[in-house]
Design a protein around this motif. Structure first.
Motif, mmCIF file in Angstrom:
data_model
loop_
_atom_site.group_PDB
_atom_site.id
_atom_site.type_symbol
_atom_site.label_atom_id
_atom_site.label_comp_id
_atom_site.label_asym_id
_atom_site.label_seq_id
_atom_site.Cartn_x
_atom_site.Cartn_y
_atom_site.Cartn_z
ATOM 1 N N CYS A 114 -86.906 -54.109 -68.838
ATOM 2 C CA CYS A 114 -85.752 -54.444 -68.269
ATOM 3 C C CYS A 114 -85.074 -55.234 -67.996
ATOM 4 O O CYS A 114 -85.462 -56.998 -67.464
ATOM 5 C CB CYS A 114 -84.802 -53.505 -66.658
ATOM 6 S SG CYS A 114 -85.403 -53.890 -65.704
ATOM 7 N N VAL A 115 -84.282 -55.886 -68.347
ATOM 8 C CA VAL A 115 -83.423 -57.210 -67.817
ATOM 9 C C VAL A 115 -81.960 -56.853 -66.851
ATOM 10 O O VAL A 115 -81.363 -56.348 -67.459
ATOM 11 C CB VAL A 115 -82.487 -58.128 -68.388
ATOM 12 C CG1 VAL A 115 -82.045 -59.306 -68.146
ATOM 13 C CG2 VAL A 115 -84.015 -59.101 -69.484
ATOM 14 N N LEU A 116 -82.006 -57.363 -65.841
ATOM 15 C CA LEU A 116 -80.856 -56.735 -64.893
ATOM 16 C C LEU A 116 -79.952 -58.028 -64.178
ATOM 17 O O LEU A 116 -80.382 -59.312 -64.495
ATOM 18 C CB LEU A 116 -81.782 -56.290 -63.677
ATOM 19 C CG LEU A 116 -81.754 -55.168 -63.226
ATOM 20 C CD1 LEU A 116 -82.814 -53.930 -61.722
ATOM 21 C CD2 LEU A 116 -80.970 -53.734 -64.620
ATOM 22 N N PHE A 117 -79.112 -58.013 -64.319
ATOM 23 C CA PHE A 117 -77.901 -58.888 -63.823
ATOM 24 C C PHE A 117 -76.903 -58.508 -63.198
ATOM 25 O O PHE A 117 -76.899 -56.965 -62.934
ATOM 26 C CB PHE A 117 -77.017 -58.694 -65.763
ATOM 27 C CG PHE A 117 -77.719 -59.668 -66.800
ATOM 28 C CD1 PHE A 117 -77.240 -60.732 -66.824
ATOM 29 C CD2 PHE A 117 -78.025 -57.987 -67.514
ATOM 30 C CE1 PHE A 117 -78.337 -61.170 -68.246
ATOM 31 C CE2 PHE A 117 -78.574 -59.007 -68.597
ATOM 32 C CZ PHE A 117 -78.944 -60.772 -69.218
ATOM 33 N N ALA A 118 -77.202 -59.272 -61.988
ATOM 34 C CA ALA A 118 -76.517 -58.750 -61.024
ATOM 35 C C ALA A 118 -75.478 -60.529 -60.173
ATOM 36 O O ALA A 118 -75.608 -61.508 -60.654
ATOM 37 C CB ALA A 118 -77.297 -58.402 -60.150
ATOM 38 N N GLU A 119 -74.311 -59.134 -59.243
ATOM 39 C CA GLU A 119 -73.713 -60.646 -58.478
ATOM 40 C C GLU A 119 -74.371 -60.277 -57.428
ATOM 41 O O GLU A 119 -73.611 -59.199 -56.685
ATOM 42 C CB GLU A 119 -72.223 -60.623 -58.781
ATOM 43 C CG GLU A 119 -71.800 -61.476 -60.607
ATOM 44 C CD GLU A 119 -70.423 -61.483 -60.861
ATOM 45 O OE1 GLU A 119 -69.763 -61.084 -59.685
ATOM 46 O OE2 GLU A 119 -70.079 -61.878 -61.384
ATOM 47 N N VAL A 120 -74.511 -61.420 -55.836
ATOM 48 C CA VAL A 120 -74.281 -61.501 -54.643
ATOM 49 C C VAL A 120 -73.005 -61.417 -54.056
ATOM 50 O O VAL A 120 -71.693 -61.728 -55.387
ATOM 51 C CB VAL A 120 -74.601 -62.890 -54.014
ATOM 52 C CG1 VAL A 120 -74.699 -63.338 -52.252
ATOM 53 C CG2 VAL A 120 -75.675 -63.235 -54.600
ATOM 54 N N ALA A 121 -72.412 -60.097 -53.683
ATOM 55 C CA ALA A 121 -71.068 -59.398 -53.370
ATOM 56 C C ALA A 121 -71.317 -58.870 -52.351
ATOM 57 O O ALA A 121 -72.068 -59.172 -51.082
ATOM 58 C CB ALA A 121 -70.665 -58.523 -55.152
ATOM 59 N N GLU A 122 -69.883 -58.935 -51.681
ATOM 60 C CA GLU A 122 -69.335 -58.078 -50.419
ATOM 61 C C GLU A 122 -69.404 -56.514 -50.037
ATOM 62 O O GLU A 122 -69.819 -56.534 -49.268
ATOM 63 C CB GLU A 122 -68.156 -58.818 -49.868
ATOM 64 C CG GLU A 122 -67.827 -60.070 -49.435
ATOM 65 C CD GLU A 122 -66.223 -60.041 -49.114
ATOM 66 O OE1 GLU A 122 -65.416 -60.032 -49.816
ATOM 67 O OE2 GLU A 122 -66.049 -61.260 -48.063
ATOM 68 N N ARG A 123 -68.924 -55.842 -51.731
ATOM 69 C CA ARG A 123 -69.931 -54.808 -51.645
ATOM 70 C C ARG A 123 -70.700 -54.701 -52.859
ATOM 71 O O ARG A 123 -70.839 -55.021 -53.784
ATOM 72 C CB ARG A 123 -68.635 -54.188 -52.060
ATOM 73 C CG ARG A 123 -66.985 -54.022 -51.042
ATOM 74 C CD ARG A 123 -65.970 -52.900 -51.646
ATOM 75 N NE ARG A 123 -66.754 -51.868 -51.564
ATOM 76 C CZ ARG A 123 -65.426 -50.979 -51.548
ATOM 77 N NH1 ARG A 123 -64.448 -51.287 -52.447
ATOM 78 N NH2 ARG A 123 -65.999 -50.060 -51.991
ATOM 79 N N ALA A 124 -71.762 -53.383 -52.433
ATOM 80 C CA ALA A 124 -72.976 -53.627 -53.252
ATOM 81 C C ALA A 124 -72.586 -52.447 -54.400
ATOM 82 O O ALA A 124 -71.704 -51.417 -54.036
ATOM 83 C CB ALA A 124 -73.782 -52.951 -52.440
ATOM 84 N N ARG A 125 -73.082 -53.024 -55.709
ATOM 85 C CA ARG A 125 -72.755 -52.048 -56.729
ATOM 86 C C ARG A 125 -74.222 -51.167 -57.141
ATOM 87 O O ARG A 125 -75.093 -52.111 -57.720
ATOM 88 C CB ARG A 125 -72.285 -51.846 -57.700
ATOM 89 C CG ARG A 125 -72.036 -51.715 -58.695
ATOM 90 C CD ARG A 125 -70.868 -52.013 -59.826
ATOM 91 N NE ARG A 125 -70.294 -53.122 -59.208
ATOM 92 C CZ ARG A 125 -69.294 -54.250 -59.885
ATOM 93 N NH1 ARG A 125 -70.074 -53.910 -61.048
ATOM 94 N NH2 ARG A 125 -68.249 -54.276 -59.596
ATOM 95 N N PRO A 126 -74.358 -50.268 -57.165
ATOM 96 C CA PRO A 126 -76.239 -49.965 -58.025
ATOM 97 C C PRO A 126 -76.190 -50.188 -59.344
ATOM 98 O O PRO A 126 -75.151 -50.481 -60.136
ATOM 99 C CB PRO A 126 -76.326 -48.370 -57.075
ATOM 100 C CG PRO A 126 -75.026 -47.916 -57.702
ATOM 101 C CD PRO A 126 -74.060 -49.235 -56.839
ATOM 102 N N THR A 127 -77.753 -49.704 -59.841
ATOM 103 C CA THR A 127 -78.021 -50.286 -61.019
ATOM 104 C C THR A 127 -77.139 -49.659 -61.727
ATOM 105 O O THR A 127 -76.476 -48.432 -62.215
ATOM 106 C CB THR A 127 -79.385 -50.470 -61.232
ATOM 107 O OG1 THR A 127 -79.622 -49.104 -60.857
ATOM 108 C CG2 THR A 127 -79.980 -51.723 -60.693
ATOM 109 N N PRO A 128 -76.451 -49.439 -63.142
ATOM 110 C CA PRO A 128 -75.811 -49.141 -63.983
ATOM 111 C C PRO A 128 -76.369 -47.941 -64.722
ATOM 112 O O PRO A 128 -77.828 -47.520 -64.912
ATOM 113 C CB PRO A 128 -75.305 -50.083 -64.672
ATOM 114 C CG PRO A 128 -76.347 -50.921 -65.752
ATOM 115 C CD PRO A 128 -76.993 -51.155 -63.988
#
Length: 878
Positions: free
Chosen positions: A516-530
């Protein structure tokens, strides 16, 4: 003569055939290098370089490696890689010294392309310069000026031993996928900075530099400034010394015309550095980069000398390089520590760093006077660059393909660092998932660590740095990645924004495992994998196809993400089944009878010899077979995976099993003490081979009885159900031979009555069960393969003869057993063919369909059944 042609085209087959690991040139040069090393091995500086190389490989491979063969192989590859680098840049006629230390590149104002490293020892050998010149001459026979990035990648992959790449967890990204990832991650390439922290031969760097060049030109940047702008904002790290050289040449090729148009000197930002920074001390007392100088070979000292560089100094690369140069110059000039400190003040080194650097100078000066100094500039400069980036401005985008190094292949020291880091970041496996530890790998932790160290932090009005990495598809569903998938890590959080799914059964050729290829951003609030992903499918003409060609063969569309798997036991049968004995290496255990000739054979102690196979571990394949006579009581039938088929026992093997009727496993000494001299002789010789070829942590008899897999089978049972732990289709049968031993490739359970055994066979051989656990199975190039105890995650109830469905299943299994027994199978028939014949008989009889329907009734509706299940590919027996 090694070469017979004077001019050759620069293509991968030609260069690898002429200069690769299996070429005459390699064999000849390797022999010369061995002689050269023997001449300088006692030199303090050469010995130091060898020691530092071995220590570095401890970080690279996750375990202690080394040895003369690998040391000389890397020396060969580095010389060849530097010759290819010079040829690719059309640099000719340089001396061996200039070739290895990169003088031509520095003279042209291109710094960091080629530099003195661990392998400069060769120039100190009497014939060393001639060896370098000869190998460079062979490389120069190719038109290296026509080398392109695709060829460099193919060359790197072909020159590095595949076993080394496996140990590194390296799975190289095809060109088309690397380009897509780069273009997706860099949405404002003219302004964004990026890092590939595991750059390999440089595929992601190449596309990032090319994309940035185009964007800068479109933005109106003068041509003379483009190369410097790229070098200031696109960075790569890797831990493999040969990979770094190839990546630097790849970077130069990516700069293209902007390299020729540059107005000033540039420094290539590709470093031999540890992106995880496991060599950096950060606590209340220490804030240093620590470089350990091991004691000289043969020294009685156990610890090494330590060179410390304050992290604040590492964060300023130009000042750091100036300090390293000042260390060397002051020591060469015979200055004392106070004079050196005076020079630091002139360089502008902050006062708070000078105490640490004073101690470092004293250590460095002592090392130089002992002849152990010339490599420190190279080591310190490369190791400091990850610190400079993490403690500096950081980057907008971190991308690449991190190492997929499995936990079970790491050294104990690396496992400890892995555990410590994973626990600190909150991504270690949970207590209820402890059994998954060995399936954990470095890739997920690598992404989290890079988010912590290198991605720009998020702020109230500032977008955090982006991450785009290629990972095993297990990251989207497997239990060992459960904490990783939340994005809610300790000290850093990420919001996953997108996921691509590349199942290796849907896209081929690709990787050996689903990806797989995962895209994410460092953020103040977490969000799980889609929950929704982009799924790719199609068949490529070749793995490293360019994106334009891939787009004609591969489609992409929305799909559901793989569902998270749960290995919790739902059946009480799980705990009743045990894994068999670990009877490896096979040649030390499995035997075949020797012909006694006209004298005949002893019935009390038959003559035997090792049974050989072309599937043997390479460590044993070249060894001579063991021969001898062994007391008959220790010769037993052994059931492997090849010994069983659905509802039928095939031909078992014969093995030497050193165990008595009470279940006591005997070693050579115990066997001799009990009067079993022939067994003692065999076990003594076999254990000698085992100790020479294994890690030496246990004796051979301990290995065979690992986790009591052998002793647990005693006292022997007369009715056992066994099933194969792996394969594409299940296979289970009943073993009634009380003398037989079950190997670890099978699971077994003893049952009280035959009707319960048949009930279990109906379930374990059912394709209904296989289909319901396929999403739990580990998958490789051939698809889902491993069963282990996954079927017991299904609600298989204990047998109850009063329940009609249970009785019907047992009766159907008895009928299937009759059908299987009637299939003609000639002796020597491969087990795959035998299994196919039996399954064909089941299909013709209709018994398979009847059992599958009964098992479906037993298990009830599948809660995870898709609305419209896709057709499965035809499965082959394994």
């Amino acid at each position: 003569m090694i070469a017979v042609r004077d001019w050759l085209p620069a293509d991968a087959p030609g260069i690898t055939n002429e200069l690769g690991r299996r070429s005459v040139a390699f064999a000849r040069t390797h022999a010369l290098l061995r002689t050269a090393w023997a001449a300088v091995a006692g030199d303090p500086e050469a010995a130091l370089k060898r020691q530092l190389w071995e220590r570095h490989l401890g970080f690279v491979y996750g375990k202690a490696v080394g040895g003369d063969d690998l040391w000389l192989q890397h020396t060969y590859l580095v010389i060849l890689a530097k010759a290819i680098a010079a040829g690719a840049m059309r640099i000719h006629g340089r001396s061996p010294e200039d070739l290895l230390d990169g003088r031509a590149f520095r003279d042209a104002g291109v710094h960091g392309a080629v530099e003195e490293d661990f392998f400069g020892w060769i120039l100190g050998a009497p014939e060393g310069p001639a060896i370098v010149a000869s190998l460079a001459g062979h490389a120069a026979r190719f038109d290296l000026g026509s080398v392109d990035v695709d060829l460099l990648k193919v060359l790197y992959e072909s020159l590095i031993d595949p076993e080394q790449r496996h140990d590194l967890g390296e799975y190289y990204t095809p060109d088309w996928l690397a380009r897509k990832v780069v273009r997706r991650a860099l949405d404002a390439p003219a302004a964004q900075s990026c890092l590939d922290p595991a750059c390999g031969s440089g595929s992601f760097l190449f596309h990032a530099v090319r994309l940035k060049r185009e964007a800068l030109a479109a933005a109106g940047m003068p041509a003379g400034a483009v190369a410097a702008a790229c070098c200031a904002t696109v960075t790569g790290f890797d831990v493999h010394p040969v990979a770094v050289i190839f990546a630097r040449v790849t970077y130069l090729l990516a700069l293209g015309e902007s390299l020729l148009a540059r107005e000033d000197a540039i420094s290539l930002p590709v470093y031999l550095g540890d992106a995880l920074q496991w060599n950096v001390r950060r606590d209340a007392v220490e804030q240093d980069l620590v470089v350990v100088a091991p004691p000289p070979p043969g020294s009685r000292r156990t610890g090494g000398s330590v060179l410390r560089f304050p992290l604040g100094l590492c964060a300023d690369p130009a000042l750091f390089d100036a300090v390293v140069a000042a260390l060397h110059d002051a020591s060469e000039a015979g200055r004392d520590a106070d004079a050196f400190l005076g020079g630091l003040a002139a360089l502008g080194v902050p006062a708070e760093h000078r105490g640490t650097l004073r101690a470092t100078y004293l250590t460095y000066d002592r090392l130089r006077r002992a002849g152990r100094d010339h490599v420190w500039g190279f080591v310190a400069r490369n190791l400091s660059r990850p610190v400079a980036l993490s403690d500096g401005a950081r980057v907008d985008v971190v991308l690449g393909n991190p190492p997929w190094l499995a936990y079970r292949y790491m050294s104990e020291d690396m496992q400890e660092r892995f555990r410590e880091t994973a626990r600190r970041l909150g991504v270690w496996v949970g207590a209820d998932e402890a059994r998954l530890v060995t399936q954990t790998d470095l890739s997920g932790l690598f992404l989290v660590r890079c988010a912590e160290l290198y991605a720009r932090p998020a702020g109230p009005r500032r977008r955090g740095g982006r991450l785009a990495m290629v990972l095993p598809m297990a990251a989207l569903s497997r239990g060992q990645y459960r904490a990783f998938r939340t994005g809610d890590w300790t000290g850093v959080r990420a919001a996953f924004t997108e996921a691509w799914m590349l199942d290796n059964q849907a896209v081929a050729p690709l990787f050996r495992v689903p990806t797989c290829v995962l895209f994410a951003e460092v953020a103040e609030r977490a969000r799980p994998t889609p929950e929704r992903v982009t799924a790719f499918a199609g068949h490529l003409p070749f793995k490293d196809a360019p994106e334009e060609l891939a787009d004609r063969h591969v489609t992409a569309g929305p799909a559901a993400a793989p569902r998270a798997v749960d290995f919790a036991a739902a059946s009480p049968y799980r705990d009743r089944f045990r894994q068999g004995a670990t009877l490896v290496p096979r040649m030390l255990c499995l035997v075949e009878r020797r012909d006694g000739g006209r004298l005949g054979a002893s019935q009390a102690a038959p003559a035997v010899r090792s049974r050989r196979s072309n599937l043997e571990d390479p460590r044993y394949r070249a060894l001579d077979a063991l021969e001898g006579a062994v007391e008959r009581r220790f010769l037993r039938p052994v059931h492997l995976g090849e010994s069983i088929a659905p509802f039928r026992v095939l031909q078992p093997f014969e093995g030497i099993v050193p165990i008595d009727e009470a279940g006591t496993v005997l070693d050579a000494r115990q066997a001799g003490n009990r009067g079993f001299g022939r067994l003692a002789d065999w076990m003594e010789r076999a254990d000698g081979i085992w100790q020479r070829t294994s890690a030496g942590r246990m004796t051979l008899s301990q290995r065979w009885n690992f986790h009591n897999g052998l002793a647990n089978q005693f006292p022997t049972r007369c009715l056992r159900v066994v099933f194969s732990k792996s394969g594409q289709r299940p296979a289970a049968c009943i073993v009634t031979d009380e003398t037989a031993i079950i190997d670890h490739v099978l699971y077994w359970a003893d049952v009280a009555v035959g009707i319960e055994a048949h009930y279990l066979l109906a379930v374990l051989n059912s394709d209904t069960v296989r289909r319901r656990i396929v999403h739990l199975q580990a998958r490789g190039e051939q698809g889902a393969r491993h069963f282990d105890k996954l079927m017991f995650t299904l609600p298989i109830p204990l047998f109850d003869g009063r329940i009609q469905l249970h009785a019907d299943l047992a009766a159907a299994a008895a009928e299937a057993e009759r059908v299987a027994g009637a299939v003609p199978i000639e002796p020597g028939t491969p087990f795959q063919r035998a299994r196919r014949a039996i399954r064909a008989a089941f299909a013709a009889d209709g018994i398979a369909a009847r059992m599958d329907a009964l098992v479906a009734d037993l298990l009830g509706p599948d809660p995870f059944a898709p609305e419209a299940a896709p057709a499965e590919p035809e499965l082959e027996e394994a």
